[in-house]
Structures are given as structure tokens and as C-alpha cells.
Design a protein around this motif. Structure first.
Motif, PDB file in Angstrom:
ATOM      1  N   LYS A 194       0.835  -1.205   0.000  1.00  0.00           N
ATOM      2  CA  LYS A 194       0.000   0.000   0.000  1.00  0.00           C
ATOM      3  C   LYS A 194       0.868   1.251   0.000  1.00  0.00           C
ATOM      4  CE  LYS A 194      -3.840  -2.154   2.582  1.00  0.00           C
ATOM      5  NZ  LYS A 194      -4.893  -2.060   1.554  1.00  0.00           N
ATOM      6  N   GLU A 198      -5.393  -0.574   7.788  1.00  0.00           N
ATOM      7  CA  GLU A 198      -6.409   0.308   7.219  1.00  0.00           C
ATOM      8  C   GLU A 198      -6.339   1.716   7.805  1.00  0.00           C
ATOM      9  OE1 GLU A 198      -7.181  -2.687   8.698  1.00  0.00           O
ATOM     10  OE2 GLU A 198      -7.197  -3.790   6.797  1.00  0.00           O
ATOM     11  N   VAL A 215      -7.832   6.863  -2.986  1.00  0.00           N
ATOM     12  CA  VAL A 215      -8.893   6.349  -3.851  1.00  0.00           C
ATOM     13  C   VAL A 215      -8.349   6.088  -5.253  1.00  0.00           C
ATOM     14  CG1 VAL A 215      -9.865   8.565  -4.653  1.00  0.00           C
ATOM     15  CG2 VAL A 215     -11.350   6.594  -4.406  1.00  0.00           C
ATOM     16  N   GLY A 264      -6.635   2.760  -5.397  1.00  0.00           N
ATOM     17  CA  GLY A 264      -7.466   1.600  -5.117  1.00  0.00           C
ATOM     18  C   GLY A 264      -7.453   1.151  -3.674  1.00  0.00           C
ATOM     19  N   MET A 319      -8.697   2.920  -1.170  1.00  0.00           N
ATOM     20  CA  MET A 319      -9.984   3.370  -0.628  1.00  0.00           C
ATOM     21  C   MET A 319     -11.026   3.321  -1.737  1.00  0.00           C
ATOM     22  SD  MET A 319     -10.897   7.152   0.934  1.00  0.00           S
ATOM     23  CE  MET A 319      -9.785   7.003   2.337  1.00  0.00           C
ATOM     24  N   SER A 320     -12.235   2.874  -1.413  1.00  0.00           N
ATOM     25  CA  SER A 320     -13.309   2.843  -2.400  1.00  0.00           C
ATOM     26  C   SER A 320     -13.832   4.257  -2.656  1.00  0.00           C
ATOM     27  CB  SER A 320     -14.459   1.960  -1.918  1.00  0.00           C
ATOM     28  OG  SER A 320     -15.120   2.570  -0.825  1.00  0.00           O
ATOM     29  N   GLN A 321     -14.448   4.446  -3.808  1.00  0.00           N
ATOM     30  CA  GLN A 321     -15.036   5.747  -4.112  1.00  0.00           C
ATOM     31  C   GLN A 321     -16.129   6.101  -3.114  1.00  0.00           C
ATOM     32  OE1 GLN A 321     -16.205   6.135  -8.214  1.00  0.00           O
ATOM     33  NE2 GLN A 321     -14.150   5.717  -9.005  1.00  0.00           N
ATOM     34  N   GLU A 322     -16.899   5.097  -2.689  1.00  0.00           N
ATOM     35  CA  GLU A 322     -17.986   5.348  -1.733  1.00  0.00           C
ATOM     36  C   GLU A 322     -17.432   5.847  -0.396  1.00  0.00           C
ATOM     37  OE1 GLU A 322     -19.384   2.933  -4.972  1.00  0.00           O
ATOM     38  OE2 GLU A 322     -17.662   2.650  -3.616  1.00  0.00           O
ATOM     39  N   LYS A 323     -16.369   5.218   0.067  1.00  0.00           N
ATOM     40  CA  LYS A 323     -15.768   5.638   1.339  1.00  0.00           C
ATOM     41  C   LYS A 323     -15.153   7.024   1.195  1.00  0.00           C
ATOM     42  CE  LYS A 323     -12.676   4.128   5.023  1.00  0.00           C
ATOM     43  NZ  LYS A 323     -11.736   3.075   5.510  1.00  0.00           N
ATOM     44  N   TYR A 324     -14.580   7.299   0.055  1.00  0.00           N
ATOM     45  CA  TYR A 324     -14.000   8.614  -0.192  1.00  0.00           C
ATOM     46  C   TYR A 324     -15.072   9.699  -0.122  1.00  0.00           C
ATOM     47  CZ  TYR A 324     -11.784  12.485  -2.744  1.00  0.00           C
ATOM     48  OH  TYR A 324     -11.304  13.713  -3.111  1.00  0.00           O
ATOM     49  N   ASN A 340      -9.768   8.038 -10.918  1.00  0.00           N
ATOM     50  CA  ASN A 340      -9.048   6.824 -11.314  1.00  0.00           C
ATOM     51  C   ASN A 340      -7.532   7.012 -11.247  1.00  0.00           C
ATOM     52  OD1 ASN A 340     -11.544   5.766 -11.767  1.00  0.00           O
ATOM     53  ND2 ASN A 340     -11.225   5.264 -13.919  1.00  0.00           N
TER      54      ASN A 340
END
Length: 599
Positions: A226, A284, A338, A341, A343-348, A596
Motif C-alpha cells: 500500500k 487500514e 482512492v 485503489g 480506498m473505495s469511491q464510496e468511502k472517499y 481513477n
């Protein structure tokens, strides 16, 4: 000329060059940790080439990356001073953070004991798990010698399997070198039984040092992947890494239960302590600090406000540019997560909503602009005071405020088929890569150059020099986000166990009714409160505009007030569904170019 004569000449030249090099080293330190159990270090410092008849040595009062005073001298004691021949000298104290010595012979030797037990990015911590050192909190210094070279020897605890990690230049064995005082003070040190991972970006090393006794090698490997993704993703914003002074950048990650969560940027390294082990959620939870601090290698370490140059260790350092230096960095930390990858877009988006509501529903904007919010740093940046303040109503964190301005600028530029990445690159090439400190006027001029004078003037005149709120609804729509405004019943202050814990928000029902921090709410209308009741859930049973009686306790006496049920603005931000009619191909492309990966 014979070979032996040539060897003799080269040997003589080497001797002279070595002598010249040593002659420039005017400050030498040796630090040992015999009494680490009780959080003490023994430090011996030798200062030579002194010219002043009365020598002064001092402890720093501030630290790079921090803006408040910390008065590190409070943990220094058992101070003894001699001259170069060992003659004892008397040190006087003209103020709480410095000493003066007369009668020296051009050299003074100072020994002292340091107590250190706060393992964050600002202070130091010494115990049998590690020596976690922020050097302004560790070493005295002689202001007269600030421009001269320095040597530090760490006498480490081999019985504890300690090793040394730092951005200081390694000389030999446990001895390290700094070219001057500024570089020394900017160089944190982690001494522990740590593990390392590393990878190369072109010809430069990125080293991850982990002091985490509970994490497995597998967890370290997964986390390091990461870290690599963050490094490579952020590199894409500027197109390159800076040139690190010795070809290496080091993450000093101390994820131990005795550490205090923090992140502190430095020129070629970062100190990122946390009490969360990788084995206990740290994979995380800690990566966001990695992302924030690494972005600082561009924005603040080299792309640097003129107001912080040179950094003054004798006072608080104030800058009006922290909305950019810290705030835009805060925008990019989660954005890089984000994009990579992690972090998800939703969490962002969920994170954006929380920050968005904090910034744009705060009454603080009526008192201070983003520049003036930055001026508050010496009072809020890990600063401590015993008297109460009204920060709930007057202050918005320049981290959060700046991140929302970064978001607004990025999305507004995208309406013009531009983007913030390219603006940051332009500023980097002009002021960061060249290491020419910038002013807010330079940032303004650069935006005019990048996006046109009309656009640049409008953004700075309305949102930086003033406290206006950008048109987010329009900006969000182009990337497939819907912004909705709701009015929800709200008391206007945080209540825990019936006690008001914060100053009531200006304009709220609690504020208008005259409630204060510390009041204990006993009864609302006919409803008796218990310690577990949510005050807003109780207020939801009434109608907006309804007046109700509230019984409360203040300073041991029961009182009664009338409360008018009122609402507060709440913003909601949602990703448009893939099948939504509004989500055109163009909008999908806009979202992709924003969120992206660029790798």
C-alpha cells in the motif's frame, strides 16, 4: 615522479582534506540510554570554534512542521559545563530556555539529562522499546554555530537489539552527520529493533522502517504494498519525485502501544507514530497518515511558504499559507488513496461529506478568511492552554478548510478542461523544484497564468482573500455527484451524559436560549433525561418553532429556560447510480479522470 612519491602526495592531500572537514564540525553530540527504563537519556555535547566571549546555548522552543511553542527546555536537567580542558564553568539562565557561559577557551562541553516520554512527531520518547527522537526536543544547540557542521554519535542499547534509522548522513559505525543546524533539527531518529522494506524509483530508494512488535512479516509486506502504491500514485501528480539529499527517503513508522498518533513531515523522511499495530487495524487506519506526510515532500518541504523560511526555533512560526501547504495536502491524501485503489469511491465520498459539513456549516467563516485561519496555527497546532476558548464558533481547521478549497479548485478547473494536478505541477516547477519560497501572491499569479486572469482573480478574491463558498452543486454534478441540502432539528451543542460539552454554535437554539458549556440538561418539556439519551432524538419529537421548557443544572443550582426548536443545515453528497439518466458518458469520463489511477 615515483609511485611512492605520488602515494605520499595523495596521502598528504587526503590528510589535509580530512582535517579541513573535521575543522568545520563545530558541534558534536553523544547520546546514550543507560536509564531508558525511566525515560532518560544522557547527552554530552562539545561546541568548538566559539568566537563570542560569552557563549550561549539553548533548547528549541518550536519544531519543524509545528507552529506553536513547546518549550522543550522543561525536560532538561543536571546541566554541567566545562571548557575544552575540563575546567568547570558556571552557566547562568537569562531566560527559561537558554544558558550563558563566560570564561571558556573557545570550546564548551555540556552534559545534561533529558527526560522523554511522549512518542509523537513533536517530542521524544525513551524506554526499553525504543528511543524515538525528535531532535529539537532532544539536543541543545549554540546559535552562534548554526551554519556550521554537526556530528552525532548514538550509543545504542545492543542488549535490546537496537538499530538506528534516520535521514542524517551515515559516517561510520553509529556516527551521523548534518551539514548545519537546520538539517539536524529536521531529522527525526527511530532507534529500536525494527524491520525494513525498500524499493527503488529510478535511482532513489524509498525505505519503510517499521517498529511494530505485534505485526507479522506478512502484515508488513501487505502494508508495504500500500505504501508503494501511495508513493507511485502521488508521483504522478508532479511527474517526478524530488531529488532526495542522499538519494533516499525514509518512512519512520512506530506503531507501538506506547506511541502517540501523529505524522510529521521532514525533508527526506517522515515520523509517523501510532498506537495501532498493523495487527490491530493499523493496515487500514494508518495509511492515511502515510499519504498525507509523503505528499509533503513536494508541498511544504520544497514547495515552501516564504513565511516559514528560515524556520525560527526560538519562537512560534506563523504563516498565512497553511490552507495551501496543509489543506491542499489534505485534499490529496485521500484522493491518492482512492486513485490507488486503497480506498473505495464510496468511502472517499463519505469522508468528503463529513469534512464538507464541518467547514461549510461553521460560523467561523464570518470571523476569519482561510489566510487568517492559517494565522491561528500557533494557538491550535498541538498548543495547550488552561483557559477556555471559543474555537467551536471562531475556528475552522486550515487542514479541512484548505482541503475543501482544493476540491473546489480542482472541480472548477475541470469545467475548463484543466485540473489541479497540472496547476500543482506548474507551481512545483516554479517554486518547489527551484526551492524558491512562495507567497500567496505567487500562488495567485500562477493560477492566473494557468487558468486565465478572470478565473484566478475570481477564485482568490472570493475564496482565499474572502470567505465565500464556491458553487459546489454545479461542480459536483459534472463528476456525477449530487449535492443536497437538508434542514434537520439540532440542539446546537454536543451533549454527553446530559452535560453540554462544547460552546453552543452561534445562531443555534442552544445559543439563542443562553445555554453554556458545562450545563447539565435534566428535563426537556415533560421528558426526564437519563445519561444515555440523545438530545437531538428527543428534540425530534417536537415541531420546528415550538417553544419548550428545559430544566438544567448550572454550578449546582437548578434553572429553567425556554428553548425554541430550530434546525441546522446538513449537506448530503451521493454518487449518482450507474443507471441514472443524469450520468452521461461525459460525466462518467469526468469522474474517471478525477478519481481513477494515473499510474
Amino acid at each position: 615522479m615515483s609511485k611512492s612519491m605520488i602515494r605520499t602526495i595523495f596521502s598528504f592531500i587526503f590528510f589535509l582534506s580530512s582535517f579541513a572537514f573535521q575543522a568545520q564540525i563545530s558541534s558534536k553530540y553523544k547520546i546514550s540510554f543507560e536509564n531508558a527504563t525511566h525515560h532518560e537519556a544522557n547527552i554530552n555535547a562539545t561546541f568548538t570554534n566559539l568566537q563570542a566571549d560569552e557563549a550561549t546555548f539553548a533548547m528549541s522552543r518550536s519544531s519543524p512542521g509545528r507552529y506553536a511553542l513547546h518549550e522543550f527546555a522543561k525536560n532538561v536537567y543536571n546541566v554541567k559545563v566545562t571548557d575544552g580542558k575540563g575546567k568547570e564553568l558556571i552557566a547562568t539562565r537569562p531566560d527559561p530556555y537558554s544558558w550563558k557561559v563566560k570564561g571558556h577557551d573557545g570550546t564548551i562541553k555540556v552534559s545534561y539529562t533529558l527526560f522523554a516520554n511522549h512518542g509523537d512527531g513533536t517530542y521524544a520518547q525513551i524506554d526499553e522499546t525504543h528511543a524515538h527522537l525528535n531532535l529539537p526536543a532532544t539536543f541543545i544547540y549554540v546559535p552562534e554555530l548554526e551554519a556550521q557542521e554537526i556530528e552525532v554519535t548514538f550509543d545504542i542499547r545492543e542488549d535490546l537489539n537496537w538499530k538506528i534509522a534516520t535521514q542524517l548522513k551515515h559516517q561510520q559505525d553509529n556516527t551521523y552527520y548534518a551539514q548545519n543546524f537546520q538539517y539536524l533539527m529536521d531529522s527525526p531518529v527511530e532507534i529500536a529493533n525494527f524491520r525494513t522494506r525498500a524499493f527503488k524509483v529510478k535511482d532513489q530508494n524509498i525505505v519503510f522502517v517499521l517498529h511494530d512488535d505485534a505485526a507479522s512479516d506478512e502484515q508488513l509486506d501487505a502494508y508495504f504494498e500500500k505504501v508503494k502504491n501511495v508513493v507511485l500514485e502521488q508521483k504522478q501528480v508532479f511527474g517526478e519525485l524530488p531529488r532526495f539529499d542522499y538519494g533516499e527517503y525514509t518512512f519512520l513508522a512506530c506503531y507501538m502501544p506506547n506511541a502517540t498518533g501523529d505524522g510529521m513531515e521532514h525533508r527526506n523522511s517522515t515520523s509517523i507514530p501510532s498506537s495501532r499495530s498493523l495487527s490491530k487495524g493499523g493496515v487500514e487506519m494508518n495509511i492515511g497518515t502515510v499519504a498525507h506526510e509523503f505528499f509533503h515532500i513536494w508541498n511544504v518541504e520544497r514547495l515552501r511558504p516564504k513565511s516559514l523560511e528560515p524556520f525560527d526555533f526560538s519562537r512560534a512560526n506563523m504563516s498565512g499559507d497553511l490552507w495551501f501547504a496543509e489543506g491542499f495536502t489534505s485534499y490529496y491524501d485521500d484522493l491518492s488513496l482512492v486513485r490507488s485503489g486503497i480506498m473505495s469511491q464510496e468511502k472517499y465520498i463519505d469522508g468528503l461529506v463529513r469534512t464538507f459539513n464541518y467547514v461549510w456549516t461553521s460560523p467561523g467563516r464570518q470571523f476569519f478568511t482561510p489566510i487568517e485561519m492559517s494565522y491561528q496555527a500557533p494557538f491550535v497546532d498541538a498548543a495547550r492552554s488552561v483557559d477556555d476558548t471559543n474555537r467551536e464558533n471562531t475556528f475552522i481547521s486550515y487542514y479541512s478548510y484548505g482541503s475543501m478549497l482544493g476540491l473546489a479548485l480542482d472541480l472548477s478547473l475541470r469545467e475548463k478542461n484543466l485540473n489541479l494536478d497540472d496547476y500543482m505541477t506548474l507551481v512545483w516547477n516554479a517554486y518547489g523544484k527551484t526551492e524558491i519560497p512562495y507567497t500567496v501572491e505567487n500562488l495567485h499569479e500562477s493560477l492566473n497564468q494557468f487558468a486565465g486572469k478572470e478565473f484566478g482573480d475570481y477564485f482568490f478574491n472570493n475564496y482565499i482573500f474572502k470567505s465565500g463558498m464556491p458553487d459546489y452543486k454545479k461542480a459536483f454534478k459534472q463528476v456525477g455527484l449530487s449535492l443536497e441540502i437538508k434542514n434537520e432539528i439540532d440542539f446546537g451543542a454536543s451533549v454527553r451524559s446530559q452535560r453540554i460539552m462544547t460552546n453552543p454554535k452561534i445562531g443555534s437554539s442552544a445559543y439563542t436560549s443562553g445555554f453554556q458549556k458545562g450545563d447539565k440538561i435534566l428535563k426537556i418539556g415533560e421528558i426526564n433525561l437519563d445519561g444515555n439519551a440523545s438530545i437531538n432524538s428527543i428534540l425530534d419529537t417536537f415541531k420546528v418553532g415550538e417553544k419548550i421548557t428545559v430544566i438544567y443544572e448550572r454550578f449546582g443550582s437548578q434553572n429553567e429556560k425556554m428553548l425554541t426548536i430550530a434546525t441546522d443545515v446538513v449537506y448530503e453528497l451521493k454518487l449518482m447510480e450507474d443507471n441514472a439518466k443524469e450520468l452521461t458518458k461525459k460525466i462518467k469520463e469526468n469522474r474517471a479522470t478525477w478519481l481513477n489511477s494515473k499510474v
